[in-house]
Every structure is written in C-alpha cells, then in structure tokens.
Write an enzyme that holds these catalytic residues in place. Structure first.
Site, PDB file in Angstrom:
ATOM      1  N   LYS A 138       0.969  -1.084   0.100  1.00  0.00           N
ATOM      2  CA  LYS A 138      -0.089   0.197  -0.061  1.00  0.00           C
ATOM      3  C   LYS A 138       0.810   1.090   0.060  1.00  0.00           C
ATOM      4  O   LYS A 138       1.979   1.059   0.659  1.00  0.00           O
ATOM      5  CB  LYS A 138      -0.889   0.016   1.383  1.00  0.00           C
ATOM      6  CG  LYS A 138      -2.124   0.952   1.206  1.00  0.00           C
ATOM      7  CD  LYS A 138      -3.361  -0.011   0.488  1.00  0.00           C
ATOM      8  CE  LYS A 138      -4.349   1.050   0.265  1.00  0.00           C
ATOM      9  NZ  LYS A 138      -5.489   0.525  -0.245  1.00  0.00           N
ATOM     10  N   ASP A 178      -7.202   4.600  -4.385  1.00  0.00           N
ATOM     11  CA  ASP A 178      -7.792   4.446  -2.892  1.00  0.00           C
ATOM     12  C   ASP A 178      -8.278   5.859  -2.590  1.00  0.00           C
ATOM     13  O   ASP A 178      -8.400   6.588  -3.554  1.00  0.00           O
ATOM     14  CB  ASP A 178      -6.697   4.035  -2.033  1.00  0.00           C
ATOM     15  CG  ASP A 178      -7.338   3.580  -0.570  1.00  0.00           C
ATOM     16  OD1 ASP A 178      -7.813   2.584  -0.700  1.00  0.00           O
ATOM     17  OD2 ASP A 178      -7.383   4.529   0.306  1.00  0.00           O
TER      18      ASP A 178
HETATM   19  P1  NDP Z   1     -12.700   8.096  -2.631  1.00  0.00           P
HETATM   20  O1  NDP Z   1     -11.591   9.058  -2.475  1.00  0.00           O
HETATM   21  O2  NDP Z   1     -13.196   7.977  -3.961  1.00  0.00           O
HETATM   22  O3  NDP Z   1     -14.064   8.562  -1.506  1.00  0.00           O
HETATM   23  C1  NDP Z   1     -13.842   8.558  -0.220  1.00  0.00           C
HETATM   24  C2  NDP Z   1     -15.155   8.816   0.247  1.00  0.00           C
HETATM   25  O4  NDP Z   1     -15.046   8.815   1.855  1.00  0.00           O
HETATM   26  C3  NDP Z   1     -15.566  10.538   0.325  1.00  0.00           C
HETATM   27  O5  NDP Z   1     -16.856  10.599   0.135  1.00  0.00           O
HETATM   28  C4  NDP Z   1     -14.866  11.237   1.505  1.00  0.00           C
HETATM   29  O6  NDP Z   1     -15.331  12.454   1.620  1.00  0.00           O
HETATM   30  C5  NDP Z   1     -15.091  10.214   2.503  1.00  0.00           C
HETATM   31  N1  NDP Z   1     -14.073  10.175   3.506  1.00  0.00           N
HETATM   32  C6  NDP Z   1     -12.675  10.114   3.452  1.00  0.00           C
HETATM   33  N2  NDP Z   1     -11.782  10.344   4.586  1.00  0.00           N
HETATM   34  C7  NDP Z   1     -12.987  10.712   5.307  1.00  0.00           C
HETATM   35  C8  NDP Z   1     -13.017  11.019   6.703  1.00  0.00           C
HETATM   36  N3  NDP Z   1     -11.870  11.152   7.347  1.00  0.00           N
HETATM   37  N4  NDP Z   1     -14.071  11.368   7.261  1.00  0.00           N
HETATM   38  C9  NDP Z   1     -15.331  11.316   6.716  1.00  0.00           C
HETATM   39  N5  NDP Z   1     -15.358  10.870   5.483  1.00  0.00           N
HETATM   40  C10 NDP Z   1     -14.154  10.590   4.977  1.00  0.00           C
HETATM   41  O7  NDP Z   1     -12.377   6.762  -1.975  1.00  0.00           O
HETATM   42  P2  NDP Z   1     -12.837   5.293  -2.059  1.00  0.00           P
HETATM   43  O8  NDP Z   1     -14.055   5.242  -2.364  1.00  0.00           O
HETATM   44  O9  NDP Z   1     -11.834   4.670  -3.199  1.00  0.00           O
HETATM   45  O10 NDP Z   1     -12.582   4.523  -0.879  1.00  0.00           O
HETATM   46  C11 NDP Z   1     -13.248   4.545   0.285  1.00  0.00           C
HETATM   47  C12 NDP Z   1     -12.878   3.441   1.266  1.00  0.00           C
HETATM   48  O11 NDP Z   1     -12.868   2.089   0.589  1.00  0.00           O
HETATM   49  C13 NDP Z   1     -11.438   3.376   1.679  1.00  0.00           C
HETATM   50  O12 NDP Z   1     -11.437   3.032   3.166  1.00  0.00           O
HETATM   51  C14 NDP Z   1     -10.629   2.629   0.813  1.00  0.00           C
HETATM   52  O13 NDP Z   1      -9.443   2.416   1.594  1.00  0.00           O
HETATM   53  C15 NDP Z   1     -11.376   1.543   0.549  1.00  0.00           C
HETATM   54  N6  NDP Z   1     -11.279   0.613  -0.595  1.00  0.00           N
HETATM   55  C16 NDP Z   1     -11.236   1.181  -1.846  1.00  0.00           C
HETATM   56  C17 NDP Z   1     -11.045   0.394  -2.936  1.00  0.00           C
HETATM   57  C18 NDP Z   1     -11.082   0.944  -4.209  1.00  0.00           C
HETATM   58  O14 NDP Z   1     -11.086   0.106  -5.246  1.00  0.00           O
HETATM   59  N7  NDP Z   1     -11.406   2.332  -4.525  1.00  0.00           N
HETATM   60  C19 NDP Z   1     -10.767  -0.928  -2.795  1.00  0.00           C
HETATM   61  C20 NDP Z   1     -10.770  -1.306  -1.462  1.00  0.00           C
HETATM   62  C21 NDP Z   1     -11.162  -0.625  -0.429  1.00  0.00           C
HETATM   63  P3  NDP Z   1     -14.516  14.107   1.683  1.00  0.00           P
HETATM   64  O15 NDP Z   1     -14.690  14.022  -0.003  1.00  0.00           O
HETATM   65  O16 NDP Z   1     -15.393  14.642   2.331  1.00  0.00           O
HETATM   66  O17 NDP Z   1     -13.058  13.542   2.054  1.00  0.00           O
END
Ligand code: NDP
Length: 458
Positions: A138, A178
């Site tokens: 990662k 991510d």
């Molecule tokens: P994105 O950046 O596309 O979206 C993240 C979302 O989560 C946004 O809505 C963001 O809001 C919110 N968010 C992030 N940090 C915080 C925080 N500290 N508090 C509140 N809201 C938060 O990321 P992904 O959708 O790709 O990833 C989401 C999760 O899924 C993560 O945990 C990631 O590790 C996991 N994941 C992702 C994969 C992938 O293929 N993308 C694969 C497996 C797991 P804001 O815009 O306000 O920050």
C-alpha cells in the site's frame, strides 16, 4: 488493548501471539491503526498455530507482521501561484510471497506511515483470499487533492512518480487507486512512469482508462463486490436484498458503485455522506444525479441535496448510522462506525453490515454486531472485489486483451462467491460458524503462511 482471542487455544500458543503483539506495540509506537489491524488478525490465529506448531517455530507470525520493505520519500511540487509545497510519499511493500506487491495509493492529509502499514497489512490477507497470485502492499501521501486544480494535481502526481517509479513495476509492485486517487490521478501517474522509464508497461498500475490498458468494470468492482458479498451472506440465511432499506456512508468510488449494484438488486439506498455530513433521501438516492455531482462537478453531498429537491435532506456533521435501515455498508474510511453507532443500528433492527471501506468498524462495534447475530462482512473479504478486478486487469495487460464488462462482472461475481464460501467454510472448520472475521483472517493467513514456508527463510 490486550488480545482477546476469538477462539480457544492452549496457553503456550496464546503466549506466542501476545509476544508478537507486544513487539509491535514496542517497536512501532504511534501507529494505532496498524496496532488495531494486527490485533484483529492475531485474535483469530490461536487454533491455527495450535494445529501447526511448526508455524510458531518458523516465527511465521513475527515475519508476517514485519513489512518486507518500507519506502518514504520527499514530494516537492509547486501550486498554481508558484508557491512550493513539500509532501511525504510512502510505499510499504508488505508481503510478496504470493505475487507482486499489490495495493492502492491514498492521497489524504491524514496519511502517515502507520495508516499505510495498516492498509498494507490488511491487503496481504485480502489479496490471498482472491486466489489470484498477488502480494500485499500500500502507499500514498499526505497530499490533499480537495480544492486543487487539475494542473496542481498533475504536478503533484508527476513529482510523486518521479521517485516511486524506481520501486514499482509489473513484476515487482503494482499500485492502484484508493481515497483521493481515482482515474485522473492514475492517468497522471502512469504518464509520468512511461515518460521516465521509456516503457509501455501497462501492468505496472491498475485502474487505468479503458483506452490505454484499463479493464472494464474496475471502477465498479469494489462497490459491486461488496454488495455481492452481502447478498451471499443474506442468502446463507435464506434472505436477499430485494426491498431492503440500506444506509451507505461515503460518496466516492466505493460508495457510488455500492449504491448502483444495490439498486440493481432491488434495494432502496437512502443515504450517502462525506466529511461534511450526510444526505438522507426518502425516495432513494438518485444515482445519475449523485454521479453528476461527484464525478463531473467534483461537488459535495450537500450539493446533491440542494439539487435533488424535497425528498432529500442534508444533515451537517451527522452520521448515516442514525438512520434506521436493514443493512449498513460503510464505504468511507477507517473507524467511522463505532460502538455507539453499532448500538443504534442494532436497536433499529439492522440485519447485515458489510465493510466497503478498510477497517471502518471499530473492534467494539464488530463485537456488538456479532453478539446481536448481525451478519458481519469484514473488509478484507467484502471489499476484495476491487483488487480482484485489478488482478484481472493485469491478466488482460499481460495478454494484450480487453474483456467485456459482462465477462468481468461474471468473473467478479464468481470470485466474491468463492471468497464468501472460503470464509464461511473456514470459520465452520475452526468451530466459529458464521464468523466471517475469523474465516477471512485464518483462510488468508494459511495461504500466505504456506507460500512463505515453501520459499525458505524469507
Ligand atoms: P474516494 O476518495 O473515492 O471517496 C472517499 C469517500 O469517503 C469520500 O466521500 C470522502 O469524503 C469520505 N471520507 C474520506 N475520508 C474521510 C474522513 N476522514 N471522514 C469522513 N469521510 C471521509 O475513496 P474510495 O471510495 O476509493 O475509498 C473508500 C474506502 O474504501 C477507503 O477505506 C478505501 O481504503 C476503501 N477501498 C477502496 C477500494 C477502491 O477500489 N477504491 C478498494 C478497497 C477498499 P470527503 O470527500 O469529504 O473527504
């Protein structure tokens, strides 16, 4: 927090696990998320070590919790006004026993070494569960892309890759997206890699655009996969998703495609969120509008509520877990669902919780769900669909093929069912029926341990 073994094991076995955990606490202070991820896995491993004492003698646990390599580097870049910024870049190559290191890059101001190590550690077992020959890694940076222009994001990505390129490659280490790293960032990162290496090496990065080596279905894979996993958990209980009320947190890549697949299967998704608050939409989330706001305008969920009209309400600073639902799919970030939220969900009759995000549920909350008989899908199994389709992207790159969306979706569905069944059967074999946490941890660990033993002292 002391280890609280999930399954009975002899005292000498538990002592090995305790010692390993204490060592992590001593040697890696200030990394609470990494401690939490290790804690969760070690709590499941007692019976495995008891059944195979050779694993303890070979110090398998100590070796698995120590990354093979950790890289930290300076990332200097210039903003649109000419001001210079210095961020920190990370890549943790945690375990390569099953294949090239594989795992995403996270760009978020909270990123530090401990966060990257927790994510890399989880990734080892997740990738093992897919059965697709990928190791765990990662990376990321404390760079915050919010509010930055495309040009600023590009300059940052170029600077980041100017160091990272020497550590990655299709047979070495294959990053992906991510939090904060989507199609735009992957494009800039790939372009810079190609430029500095003078090589068209499509398989060095996944999540690429469809025109230049990307796989159909990669964007959808994590969200779709989590819904498929949830569906399998419900099926085992003689239930399904049709007509279910679902709360989803987050509004990024994982959340959007969770909403899409859940709606396809007849469920009614009523929330999405971001760090500013959440939207509850009594008519069900309007997916086209959500995609427009997030993917085209790069807006906030409050913008969605403004544009949606009377059915949607924005709750600033609130959490989606207050909204009554049959199913909860946390899809934002780590530790977003705590004990208090779990109690509310249980009181409101939740039947299944499945982690789209990595480690979104605190350990106390996991226990509350399991004690209440809620089907609980841990992220390392439930959100493995993203990395699984990344591995399919690598396969297509190796043969210069491009599979159709329906072929990828079919393969994803088969992989998610297989992961579900592996976790389910492993948990049963070890006397913990229905405990997917135990099933995922043990099944993932056994595969990695087997490969490490076969490869000598590595
Ligand atoms: P994105 O950046 O596309 O979206 C993240 C979302 O989560 C946004 O809505 C963001 O809001 C919110 N968010 C992030 N940090 C915080 C925080 N500290 N508090 C509140 N809201 C938060 O990321 P992904 O959708 O790709 O990833 C989401 C999760 O899924 C993560 O945990 C990631 O590790 C996991 N994941 C992702 C994969 C992938 O293929 N993308 C694969 C497996 C797991 P804001 O815009 O306000 O920050």
């Amino acid at each position: 927090m002391p280890l609280a073994p999930r399954l009975p094991a002899p005292p000498e076995t538990l002592a090995v696990l305790e010692e390993s955990y204490d060592r992590v606490l001593r040697r890696d202070p200030g990394e609470p998320e990494f401690h939490q991820a290790v804690h969760e896995v070690l709590e499941s491993l007692g019976p495995v070590l008891a059944a195979r004492p050779g694993l303890a003698t070979a110090k398998l646990v100590e070796r698995v919790i120590e990354p093979e390599r950790q890289i930290m580097f300076r990332v200097p870049w210039q903003d649109d006004k000419g001001e210079i910024h210095v961020n920190r870049g990370f890549r943790v190559e945690f375990n390569g026993a099953l294949g090239p290191y594989k795992g995403g890059l996270r760009f978020h101001p909270t990123v530090n070494l401990g966060i990257v190590k927790f994510l890399g550690f989880e990734q080892i077992f997740k990738n093992a569960l897919t059965g697709l020959g990928i190791g765990g890694g990662k990376g990321g940076s404390d760079f915050d892309p919010h509010g930055r222009s495309d040009e600023e994001v590009m300059r940052f990505c170029q600077s980041f890759m100017t160091e990272l390129y020497r550590h990655v490659g299709e047979h070495t280490d294959v990053p992906a997206g991510d939090i904060g790293v989507g199609g735009r960032e992957i494009g800039y990162l790939f372009g810079q890699y190609r430029r500095v290496t003078n090589r068209w090496e499509a398989g060095m990065l996944t999540g690429k655009g469809a025109l230049w080596g990307g796989s159909a279905g990669r964007t959808e894979a994590t969200g779709y996969g989590n819904v498929m996993f949830t569906h399998e958990m419900l099926r085992r209980r003689g239930e399904d998703l049709d007509g279910r009320q679902i709360v989803v947190s987050g509004s990024g890549n994982v959340a959007i495609y969770t909403v899409e697949k859940a709606q396809q299967l007849g469920a009614n998704v009523i929330t999405v969120s971001d760090s500013g608050g959440y939207v509850v939409d009594e008519k069900g989330i309007d997916l086209d509008l959500l995609k427009h706001v997030k993917e085209v305008d790069r807006g906030r969920v409050s913008d969605y509520a403004d544009m949606r009209g009377a059915s949607a309400r924005f709750v600033p600073g609130g959490r989606v877990w207050d909204v009554p639902a049959d199913i909860a799919l946390p899809s934002a970030t780590q530790n977003e669902l705590d004990a208090e939220a779990a109690r509310i969900l249980v009181r409101n009759g939740v039947k299944a919780v499945s982690e789209g995000a990595n480690m979104p549920t605190t350990p106390e909350a996991v226990h509350i769900f399991q004690d209440a008989g809620v089907a609980f899908g841990p992220g390392k199994a439930a959100n493995a669909g993203g990395v699984a389709v990344s591995a399919l992207e690598m396969r297509q790159n190796a043969s210069r093929a491009a599979w159709s969306f329906s072929r990828v979706e079919e393969e994803l569905s088969a992989i998610m069912t297989n992961i579900h069944d592996t976790c389910y059967e492993t948990a049963e074999r070890y006397g913990a029926p229905g405990d997917y946490v135990v099933g995922a941890n043990i099944a993932g660990f056994e595969r990695v341990a087997e490969a490490m033993l076969a490869q000598g002292l590595i």
